[in-house]
Design a protein around this motif. Structure first.
Motif, PDB file in Angstrom:
ATOM      1  N   ALA A 266       0.812  -1.218   0.000  1.00  0.00           N
ATOM      2  CA  ALA A 266       0.000   0.000   0.000  1.00  0.00           C
ATOM      3  C   ALA A 266       0.849   1.273   0.000  1.00  0.00           C
ATOM      4  N   LYS A 267       1.871   1.318   0.831  1.00  0.00           N
ATOM      5  CA  LYS A 267       2.659   2.543   0.933  1.00  0.00           C
ATOM      6  C   LYS A 267       3.380   2.861  -0.366  1.00  0.00           C
ATOM      7  N   SER A 268       3.910   1.841  -1.017  1.00  0.00           N
ATOM      8  CA  SER A 268       4.585   2.088  -2.293  1.00  0.00           C
ATOM      9  C   SER A 268       3.571   2.445  -3.383  1.00  0.00           C
ATOM     10  N   THR A 269       2.394   1.822  -3.354  1.00  0.00           N
ATOM     11  CA  THR A 269       1.345   2.121  -4.335  1.00  0.00           C
ATOM     12  C   THR A 269       0.883   3.565  -4.216  1.00  0.00           C
ATOM     13  N   LEU A 270       0.787   4.045  -2.983  1.00  0.00           N
ATOM     14  CA  LEU A 270       0.284   5.405  -2.743  1.00  0.00           C
ATOM     15  C   LEU A 270       1.382   6.464  -2.787  1.00  0.00           C
ATOM     16  N   ASN A 271       2.587   6.049  -3.115  1.00  0.00           N
ATOM     17  CA  ASN A 271       3.711   6.985  -3.169  1.00  0.00           C
ATOM     18  C   ASN A 271       3.783   7.619  -4.563  1.00  0.00           C
ATOM     19  N   ASN A 272       2.862   8.569  -4.799  1.00  0.00           N
ATOM     20  CA  ASN A 272       2.855   9.255  -6.098  1.00  0.00           C
ATOM     21  C   ASN A 272       2.392  10.694  -5.907  1.00  0.00           C
ATOM     22  N   ASP A 273       2.542  11.487  -6.948  1.00  0.00           N
ATOM     23  CA  ASP A 273       2.272  12.922  -6.857  1.00  0.00           C
ATOM     24  C   ASP A 273       0.808  13.232  -6.586  1.00  0.00           C
ATOM     25  N   MET A 274      -0.086  12.431  -7.127  1.00  0.00           N
ATOM     26  CA  MET A 274      -1.513  12.691  -6.898  1.00  0.00           C
ATOM     27  C   MET A 274      -1.870  12.551  -5.423  1.00  0.00           C
ATOM     28  N   VAL A 275      -1.378  11.496  -4.797  1.00  0.00           N
ATOM     29  CA  VAL A 275      -1.643  11.300  -3.375  1.00  0.00           C
ATOM     30  C   VAL A 275      -0.955  12.391  -2.560  1.00  0.00           C
ATOM     31  N   LYS A 276       0.245  12.766  -2.965  1.00  0.00           N
ATOM     32  CA  LYS A 276       0.986  13.778  -2.224  1.00  0.00           C
ATOM     33  C   LYS A 276       0.344  15.166  -2.337  1.00  0.00           C
ATOM     34  N   SER A 277      -0.548  15.319  -3.323  1.00  0.00           N
ATOM     35  CA  SER A 277      -1.248  16.598  -3.470  1.00  0.00           C
ATOM     36  C   SER A 277      -2.447  16.701  -2.525  1.00  0.00           C
ATOM     37  N   MET A 278      -2.812  15.607  -1.889  1.00  0.00           N
ATOM     38  CA  MET A 278      -4.013  15.567  -1.056  1.00  0.00           C
ATOM     39  C   MET A 278      -3.766  16.126   0.344  1.00  0.00           C
ATOM     40  N   ASP A 279      -4.808  16.718   0.914  1.00  0.00           N
ATOM     41  CA  ASP A 279      -4.703  17.275   2.263  1.00  0.00           C
ATOM     42  C   ASP A 279      -4.349  16.199   3.290  1.00  0.00           C
ATOM     43  N   ALA A 280      -4.883  14.997   3.103  1.00  0.00           N
ATOM     44  CA  ALA A 280      -4.608  13.919   4.061  1.00  0.00           C
ATOM     45  C   ALA A 280      -3.114  13.612   4.120  1.00  0.00           C
ATOM     46  N   PHE A 281      -2.446  13.668   2.966  1.00  0.00           N
ATOM     47  CA  PHE A 281      -1.003  13.445   2.944  1.00  0.00           C
ATOM     48  C   PHE A 281      -0.263  14.617   3.586  1.00  0.00           C
ATOM     49  N   LYS A 282      -0.643  15.820   3.196  1.00  0.00           N
ATOM     50  CA  LYS A 282       0.043  17.016   3.700  1.00  0.00           C
ATOM     51  C   LYS A 282      -0.093  17.161   5.210  1.00  0.00           C
ATOM     52  N   ASN A 283      -1.229  16.722   5.756  1.00  0.00           N
ATOM     53  CA  ASN A 283      -1.489  16.888   7.190  1.00  0.00           C
ATOM     54  C   ASN A 283      -1.210  15.624   7.997  1.00  0.00           C
ATOM     55  N   ASP A 284      -0.523  14.666   7.363  1.00  0.00           N
ATOM     56  CA  ASP A 284      -0.186  13.403   8.023  1.00  0.00           C
ATOM     57  C   ASP A 284      -1.438  12.694   8.559  1.00  0.00           C
ATOM     58  N   LYS A 285      -2.447  12.648   7.704  1.00  0.00           N
ATOM     59  CA  LYS A 285      -3.714  12.022   8.089  1.00  0.00           C
ATOM     60  C   LYS A 285      -4.055  10.814   7.210  1.00  0.00           C
TER      61      LYS A 285
END
Length: 317
Positions: A266-285
């Motif tokens: 899961a972590k490697s799958t979600l390691n992309n720019d689209m996910v990193k653009s999300m508030d949940a990623f930015k706020n460690d959520k």
């Protein structure tokens, strides 16, 4: 009364007392035996089954029931499927417990060889219900996605009733309910919306309010970011573009690979720019759920607490 008469009377009294005592002990033994052999009718998802109270040899194919039995100190398990045991239940890998097949493929001959007094199954074994019922009394437990916590409580109460530990179960469930109330209050105060995502070998699916993970919304208080999710058993397939467009405050992630004993993905799958653009990623959520708990033994008395603790991370970070 002369001395001889007194002696005779005394012997007679002692005899009567002894007879009453023996009679009382015999009745007590009979009552105990009757209680041990007493049966009760258990209504379950596949029918009604007469079950002996406190069965001594139990085969368990539902990990959430095994989790509850473990939490309540019930030591009557003789066999189970061992291949996908959650880490929290690893003690049941011990050789004193028979390995009786896989979750979806029970070893019928192996089960029969254990001569069980009771077999407890879940939805994954429903197709084997008739065959298992020919071996021993069999009950099936399930969880209602529309009333997840209510059905969990019902299953716990059923186990407690069978083994005569109702009071302990009531006390332990009340502790979990208190934790849920505290979590719900915090979530509501922060007005948190969320998405629940399963990652399965690079594929993404989301789950809503009446899905297998519905407790997050029904009881824990989170609002589903998307109110139109198709709550099928395997979730609704989505893309990274969908996740970014929904942009939830919190994203709960379950890695199915880890849940079924494969490598983490899961972590490697979600390691992309689209996910990193999300508030949940930015706020460690982005909250990674305990995979085996949520996927294999969710809703047991111990695992319920793990689920609460996982969700609490969303408000404590």
């Amino acid at each position: 009364m002369n001395k001889k008469a007194a002696i005779i009377a005394g012997v007679a009294i002692i005899g009567l007392v002894g007879a009453f005592a023996l009679g009382g002990n015999k009745k007590k033994s009979q009552d105990t035996a009757l209680e041990a052999n007493a049966s009760m009718k258990i209504v379950h998802s596949l029918g009604e089954t007469d079950v002996v109270k406190n069965p001594k040899k139990v085969v368990v194919f539902d990990y959430s029931v095994l989790d509850t039995m473990d939490a309540l100190g019930i030591e009557n398990v003789v066999g189970l499927p061992k291949a996908t045991l959650p880490e929290s239940l690893e003690k049941y890998k011990d050789k004193k417990y028979a390995d009786l097949g896989a979750l979806k493929e029970p070893d019928l001959e192996g089960i029969k060889s254990q001569n069980p007094d009771l077999i407890i199954i879940g939805g994954r074994q429903a197709d084997f219900y008739d065959q298992l019922s020919e071996i021993a009394p069999t009950i099936s437990v399930n969880k209602d996605n529309k009333d997840y916590l209510g059905s969990v409580k019902k299953n716990i109460d059923t186990v407690a009733k069978i083994f005569g530990v109702e009071e302990k179960a009531k006390e332990e469930f009340a502790k979990a309910e208190k934790k849920i109330e505290e979590l719900n209050k915090k979530v509501k105060e922060q007005d948190i919306n969320a998405l629940t995502v399963m990652v399965n070998e690079g594929n993404l699916s989301v789950y809503g309010e009446e899905s297998r993970f519905g407790i997050l919304y029904q009881s824990f208080g989170f609002k589903s970011k998307d109110q139109n999710i198709d709550d099928s058993t395997h979730g609704q397939n989505v893309t990274f573009e969908y996740l970014a467009k929904q942009n939830p405050q919190v994203m709960f992630v379950l890695d199915r690979g880890v849940a079924i004993g494969k490598s983490e993905s899961a972590k490697s799958t979600l390691n992309n720019d689209m996910v990193k653009s999300m508030d949940a990623f930015k706020n460690d959520k982005i909250i990674y759920l305990d995979g085996t708990t949520w996927y294999l033994n969710d809703g047991g008395l111990n695992s319920l607490n793990t689920m609460i603790d996982d969700a609490m991370k969303a408000v404590n970070k």
